[in-house]
Scaffold this motif. Sequence first.
Motif, PDB file in Angstrom:
ATOM      1  N   ILE A 154       0.933  -1.251  -0.011  1.00  0.00           N
ATOM      2  CA  ILE A 154       0.197   0.060  -0.078  1.00  0.00           C
ATOM      3  C   ILE A 154       0.769   1.096   0.127  1.00  0.00           C
ATOM      4  O   ILE A 154       1.643   1.475   0.903  1.00  0.00           O
ATOM      5  CB  ILE A 154      -0.882  -0.010   1.088  1.00  0.00           C
ATOM      6  CG1 ILE A 154      -2.219  -1.128   1.095  1.00  0.00           C
ATOM      7  CG2 ILE A 154      -1.731   1.275   1.391  1.00  0.00           C
ATOM      8  CD1 ILE A 154      -3.068  -1.339   1.993  1.00  0.00           C
ATOM      9  N   LEU A 155       0.942   2.111  -0.971  1.00  0.00           N
ATOM     10  CA  LEU A 155       1.561   3.146  -1.066  1.00  0.00           C
ATOM     11  C   LEU A 155       1.129   4.201  -0.035  1.00  0.00           C
ATOM     12  O   LEU A 155      -0.093   4.279   0.209  1.00  0.00           O
ATOM     13  CB  LEU A 155       1.409   3.633  -2.634  1.00  0.00           C
ATOM     14  CG  LEU A 155       1.953   3.194  -3.584  1.00  0.00           C
ATOM     15  CD1 LEU A 155       1.613   3.555  -5.076  1.00  0.00           C
ATOM     16  CD2 LEU A 155       3.451   2.737  -3.487  1.00  0.00           C
ATOM     17  N   THR A 156       1.930   5.208   0.275  1.00  0.00           N
ATOM     18  CA  THR A 156       1.637   6.198   1.254  1.00  0.00           C
ATOM     19  C   THR A 156       1.528   7.570   0.358  1.00  0.00           C
ATOM     20  O   THR A 156       2.310   7.519  -0.791  1.00  0.00           O
ATOM     21  CB  THR A 156       2.607   6.347   2.348  1.00  0.00           C
ATOM     22  OG1 THR A 156       4.043   6.513   1.447  1.00  0.00           O
ATOM     23  CG2 THR A 156       2.561   5.140   3.216  1.00  0.00           C
ATOM     24  N   GLY A 157       0.966   8.630   0.816  1.00  0.00           N
ATOM     25  CA  GLY A 157       1.015   9.706   0.114  1.00  0.00           C
ATOM     26  C   GLY A 157       0.127   9.706  -1.235  1.00  0.00           C
ATOM     27  O   GLY A 157      -0.427   8.757  -1.690  1.00  0.00           O
ATOM     28  N   ASP A 158       0.159  10.933  -1.922  1.00  0.00           N
ATOM     29  CA  ASP A 158      -0.553  11.104  -3.329  1.00  0.00           C
ATOM     30  C   ASP A 158       0.263  11.411  -4.160  1.00  0.00           C
ATOM     31  O   ASP A 158       1.577  11.681  -4.196  1.00  0.00           O
ATOM     32  CB  ASP A 158      -1.561  12.512  -3.043  1.00  0.00           C
ATOM     33  CG  ASP A 158      -2.692  12.316  -2.107  1.00  0.00           C
ATOM     34  OD1 ASP A 158      -3.402  11.435  -2.458  1.00  0.00           O
ATOM     35  OD2 ASP A 158      -2.851  13.167  -1.080  1.00  0.00           O
ATOM     36  N   ARG A 179       6.903   8.524  -3.199  1.00  0.00           N
ATOM     37  CA  ARG A 179       6.097   7.164  -3.014  1.00  0.00           C
ATOM     38  C   ARG A 179       6.690   5.716  -2.731  1.00  0.00           C
ATOM     39  O   ARG A 179       5.819   4.877  -2.642  1.00  0.00           O
ATOM     40  CB  ARG A 179       4.759   7.071  -3.426  1.00  0.00           C
ATOM     41  CG  ARG A 179       3.977   8.594  -3.566  1.00  0.00           C
ATOM     42  CD  ARG A 179       2.846   8.589  -4.509  1.00  0.00           C
ATOM     43  NE  ARG A 179       1.890   7.794  -3.872  1.00  0.00           N
ATOM     44  CZ  ARG A 179       0.677   7.456  -4.790  1.00  0.00           C
ATOM     45  NH1 ARG A 179       0.554   7.454  -6.178  1.00  0.00           N
ATOM     46  NH2 ARG A 179      -0.341   6.970  -4.202  1.00  0.00           N
ATOM     47  N   ILE A 227      -4.919   4.964  -4.072  1.00  0.00           N
ATOM     48  CA  ILE A 227      -5.578   5.817  -2.762  1.00  0.00           C
ATOM     49  C   ILE A 227      -6.963   4.807  -2.174  1.00  0.00           C
ATOM     50  O   ILE A 227      -7.050   4.975  -1.081  1.00  0.00           O
ATOM     51  CB  ILE A 227      -6.145   7.297  -3.427  1.00  0.00           C
ATOM     52  CG1 ILE A 227      -4.962   7.840  -4.338  1.00  0.00           C
ATOM     53  CG2 ILE A 227      -6.639   7.988  -2.190  1.00  0.00           C
ATOM     54  CD1 ILE A 227      -3.743   8.311  -3.210  1.00  0.00           C
ATOM     55  N   GLN A 265      -5.652   2.841   0.010  1.00  0.00           N
ATOM     56  CA  GLN A 265      -5.401   3.313   1.506  1.00  0.00           C
ATOM     57  C   GLN A 265      -6.556   3.527   2.273  1.00  0.00           C
ATOM     58  O   GLN A 265      -6.807   3.435   3.485  1.00  0.00           O
ATOM     59  CB  GLN A 265      -4.615   4.751   1.114  1.00  0.00           C
ATOM     60  CG  GLN A 265      -3.381   4.758   0.520  1.00  0.00           C
ATOM     61  CD  GLN A 265      -3.014   6.104   0.276  1.00  0.00           C
ATOM     62  OE1 GLN A 265      -3.553   7.113   0.310  1.00  0.00           O
ATOM     63  NE2 GLN A 265      -1.563   6.339  -0.331  1.00  0.00           N
TER      64      GLN A 265
END
Lengths: 348, 336
Positions: free
Chosen positions: A285-289, A305, B192, B195
């Motif tokens: 799961i990537l963090t941030g945008d 990221r 996203i 997340q």
Amino acid sequence: MSVQSPDRRSGKGPAPLLEVQGLKKHFPLYKGIFSRVSGQVYAVDGVSFRIGRGETLGLVGESGCGKSTAGRTLLKLLEPTEGKIMVNGEDITDLDTAQMLPYRRQMQMIYQDPYASLNPRMSAGEIVGEPLTIHRIATPKERRERVTHLFERVGLRRELMESYPHEFSGGQRQRIGIARALALSPELIVSDEPVSALDVSIQAQIINLLMDLQDELGLSYLFVAHDLAVVEHISDRVAVMYLGRIVETTDKTSLFETPLHPYTEALLSAVPIPKYGARDRKRVILTGDVPSPIKPPPGCHFHTRCPYAFARCRHEVPVLRQALSGHWVSCHLHDDGVTLPLAKRPEA
Amino acid sequence: MPDETILEIENLKTHFFTTGGVVRAVDGVSYAVRSGETLGVVGESGCGKSVTALSILRLVASPPGRIVEGAIRFAGANLLDLTESEMEAIRGNEISMIFQEPMTSLNPLMTVGRQISEAIVLHQGLSRREAFDQAVEMLRRVHIPEPERRVHAYPHQLSGGMRQRVMIAMALSCGPKVLIADEPTTALDVTIQAQILDLMRELQERLGTAIILITHDLGVVAENADRVIVMYAGRKVEEASSKDLFESPGHPYTMGLLGSIPNLEVAAHTNSRRVRLTEIKGMVPSLADLPYGCTFAPRCGFATDKCRADYPPLVQHRPGHWISCWHADRLLGGSS
């Protein structure tokens, strides 16, 4: 090892249907009453790919990655800032509108929003026949026959030719858009998110139709979409874009089996799979945008990221190179040969 | 305790009275959700999944909409019998909701901190100062970086994913027993989305909230829901545990939906030119002019005269697996 066009084929033999080299499209930003140029949106920032006859290249990425702009620029609906576009080996980059006309017959587009892309004041038959009129092809009678044929081909009843766009459902409107794109018998169709506005049951109808048409007419597609499952289904090869650049491209099986770019890996693991038990798989799961394309980060655009980023990624732009046969990636993790599985490196 | 039914909808009918006739958006839907559980509600546009949710909170615009029949039981009361002010004490407090497009649900003129603390002041009687501190804490819980700074931001200054985090922070600020999430990730990019869904799972584990997850995306359901309701044309056509629904679906519509979406794993390993997706022929019928008998019959490959004459009752075929189809026994036999 070449750093030019990522493709299985070598440079020999007939030219590919479409070849794009180092394509860039920047949009200037204006500021103040004198409209001073204050910056650039680096929407497409140097992409290269080829599409062969009868082939489907999927262009996948998240919103703002430049995939749609790339599709529009290669059709010259937008003027490219830099780079080269070649159709059947002929350079069309600098042609003006009149010179482009014969090429437009070969390259057509299907849009995402079947509500916004059809003229509400024209009947469906007129919409589909309009390209024939513009290109002054066929007599009115022949034109009518062609439109009737196109309607049947895309699964619309011929009586519907007299109806107006608002009388159609979303799926039917997309069929009208497809019929219109086929009117001039093009060789290449750029389809920009053609099914993402549709309900799933209708989505399947349109995807099947696009694939049937390809088999029958030998069409080539550039299939631009954000939905990786749909892209993997319809494409032969897939190119993954992130912030204006292609980060990885290969055939669809290799992309899924051995993703070499950390972004592809994350994208694959983020796609929800409609199967019980899928929730238990290991995921990244990537963090941030996604950063802004106005000020893309230096070095590798993805390093902000990336779970594996190391020092070099922060200042040195990775080049797209062939890491495995037919498998192109731009990532420093593979600078000294392919490293799999992807993992964090000890800082040097 | 988990396993305890917290909210129950019984034979709900919400109709819209329009000049074009009566639109039966929700036509006799029943379902229940237990604390700590995620109930997935799936269906295509116009199947009534969102109207059902809005009916729970009595947010259906009236006119033209009206709840004409049914009951919504929550904490021993029928929500349909409450006064408007009693209902206000429940909305956003005991039952809260998040929507698809956070930009249209957030007030563009107020900082996110004000918006979150407003609900806390209203429902928990804290002072503005205390509520503001709690808003910062909520932003921290939904993993917004630098919450002390972000609390002063306006919605337009945040990205789509951050806005949805703010919505979740607001929805959970009063510790609701039920959270209704209506397509919470549909407007977001997949990385996203991952997340946000991860965050919802984490908060549910911590708070024991029951979640009603409304979505059109079967992948999202498979990965998040414990049980699933499938809706078609205003009715529930199938209900099952996630395992049963995905491994042995019993309604032809559910089977059709599952066959019509490309599966990433399968797509990657097959020459797509040879693999066709299952099409569900035709399209969803107009809710103002539903066909006789089973509403899915005109699109169904298994339909017989009986289907075209009578609407099939919802029958329990296996423990917890309910199907409304005359041929369910045969179809289940075939698929297992």
